[in-house]
Write a protein that holds these residues in place. Structure first.
Motif, PDB file in Angstrom:
ATOM      1  N   ASP A 177       1.180  -1.422   0.170  1.00  0.00           N
ATOM      2  CA  ASP A 177      -0.107   0.243   0.481  1.00  0.00           C
ATOM      3  C   ASP A 177       0.717   1.273   0.334  1.00  0.00           C
ATOM      4  O   ASP A 177       1.956   1.398   1.499  1.00  0.00           O
ATOM      5  CB  ASP A 177      -0.811   0.059   1.467  1.00  0.00           C
ATOM      6  N   ASP A 191      -4.810   0.930  -2.781  1.00  0.00           N
ATOM      7  CA  ASP A 191      -4.508   2.531  -1.988  1.00  0.00           C
ATOM      8  C   ASP A 191      -3.258   3.075  -2.642  1.00  0.00           C
ATOM      9  O   ASP A 191      -2.200   2.943  -1.417  1.00  0.00           O
ATOM     10  CB  ASP A 191      -4.909   1.718  -0.494  1.00  0.00           C
ATOM     11  N   ASN A 208      -9.754   0.707  -0.304  1.00  0.00           N
ATOM     12  CA  ASN A 208     -10.665   1.473   0.835  1.00  0.00           C
ATOM     13  C   ASN A 208     -10.529   2.730   0.009  1.00  0.00           C
ATOM     14  O   ASN A 208     -11.723   3.492  -0.241  1.00  0.00           O
ATOM     15  CB  ASN A 208     -11.008   0.993   1.400  1.00  0.00           C
ATOM     16  N   HIS A 209      -9.337   3.363  -0.457  1.00  0.00           N
ATOM     17  CA  HIS A 209      -9.455   4.460  -0.087  1.00  0.00           C
ATOM     18  C   HIS A 209      -9.498   5.112  -1.478  1.00  0.00           C
ATOM     19  O   HIS A 209      -9.455   6.694  -1.749  1.00  0.00           O
ATOM     20  CB  HIS A 209      -7.453   5.111   0.482  1.00  0.00           C
ATOM     21  N   HIS A 231      -7.408  -6.241  -2.535  1.00  0.00           N
ATOM     22  CA  HIS A 231      -7.213  -4.485  -2.018  1.00  0.00           C
ATOM     23  C   HIS A 231      -6.689  -5.512  -0.719  1.00  0.00           C
ATOM     24  O   HIS A 231      -5.713  -5.905   0.162  1.00  0.00           O
ATOM     25  CB  HIS A 231      -7.050  -4.043  -1.890  1.00  0.00           C
ATOM     26  N   HIS A 280      -3.561  -3.976   2.705  1.00  0.00           N
ATOM     27  CA  HIS A 280      -4.909  -3.336   3.421  1.00  0.00           C
ATOM     28  C   HIS A 280      -4.927  -3.260   4.688  1.00  0.00           C
ATOM     29  O   HIS A 280      -4.867  -2.623   5.771  1.00  0.00           O
ATOM     30  CB  HIS A 280      -6.088  -4.148   2.876  1.00  0.00           C
TER      31      HIS A 280
HETATM   32 MN   LIG Z   1      -7.339  -0.482   2.711  1.00  0.00          MN
END
Ligand SMILES: [Mn+2]
Length: 273
Positions: free
Chosen positions: A8, A37, A65-66, A118, A225
């Motif tokens: 990440d 991410d 998610n980001h 991810h 993650h």
């Molecule tokens: Mn994440």
């Protein structure tokens, strides 16, 4: 030709440049997989997006998610949160191009004996099925209904997968598993509230990759993650979030021989999320 998987980034371009220097990475010859991410929390989300996009076919990155949060903020669907560091992306002259590129990234990538995602996969999904489910989400994200879909993305329910799920619930369950999952309940439901280390989780929670009879253990799953878990290289899992943005390190793993490289990331520190 070498294929590297990289953890990440979360806006940490300078450590990435040091890591690629260490690898003598050549985009004309080598390839890099990014676990997603690319943006947020760190100092240079804009630089990370431009850099990975600029690698063209030498890079594969899956949505985290980001990354999805950035799409939501850019479209005015979600407000920026206090610790977000997305302002430079939002103000950039090439913002629309970057956002458009990002929403066309896959949710999962499968190649040979490897699958890149991810966060994780639900235990009852064989890899081919998971790839097909990712395709359902990608089809919506890349189609005309993408803004509407993003507006219904948030939420922890349904926690339990069912093949009969449909509509937004079905897509949200797929996205939550692939971009947010860390632990499952004993019977395979997602517990998305848990963010800690494996040892501290509740007796009835199990890391997704330790679930019994996991149907996707046919492939080595490359993911990130879970920064509190840290680097984990086991038989069928390469979990590469070694907490770059939290002042720890950025990791690359060469697929094939699993050689590892890490660069320290001092000067970047903060509470984990
Ligand atoms: Mn994440």
């Amino acid at each position: 030709m070498a294929l590297y998987a990289i953890g990440d980034l979360q806006g940490c371009l300078e450590p990435l440049e040091r890591l690629l220097d260490m690898l003598a990475f050549d985009p004309a010859r080598d390839r890099a997989w990014f676990v997603g991410d690319l943006v947020n929390r760190g100092p240079d989300s804009l630089g990370c997006l431009r850099f990975v996009k600029g690698l063209g076919p030498a890079a594969v990155t899956v949505l985290g998610n980001h990354d999805l949060h950035l799409l939501c903020v850019a479209e005015g669907i979600e407000k920026s949160r206090p610790r977000d560091t997305l302002e430079a992306v939002l103000a950039a002259p090439d913002r629309d191009e970057l956002v458009d590129w990002l929403r066309r990234r896959p949710l999962m990538h499968v190649e040979g004996a490897y699958a890149l995602v991810h966060a994780g996969l639900l235990p009852q999904w064989p890899v081919a099925k998971a790839r097909a489910l990712a395709g359902e989400v990608e089809g919506v994200l890349q189609g005309h209904g993408w803004r509407r879909f993003l507006s219904r993305l948030y939420g922890n329910e349904p926690a339990r997968w069912d093949d009969d799920l449909d509509g937004d619930d079905r897509l949200r369950a797929i996205v939550n598993a692939m971009t947010r999952l860390r632990v499952c309940t004993r019977d395979g439901a997602m517990d998305l509230a848990f963010k800690g280390e494996p040892g501290e989780h509740h007796a009835h929670r199990t890391a997704w990759f330790d679930m019994p009879d996991r149907a996707n253990a046919t492939h080595t799953i490359v993911c990130g993650h879970w920064s509190a878990l840290g680097l984990r290289v086991s038989g069928k899992v390469l979990s590469l979030d070694s907490g770059c943005v939290w002042g720890k390190s950025l990791t690359a793993a060469r697929l094939g021989d699993r050689r590892l490289w890490q660069v320290p990331c001092p000067g970047l520190a903060g509470p984990e999320e």
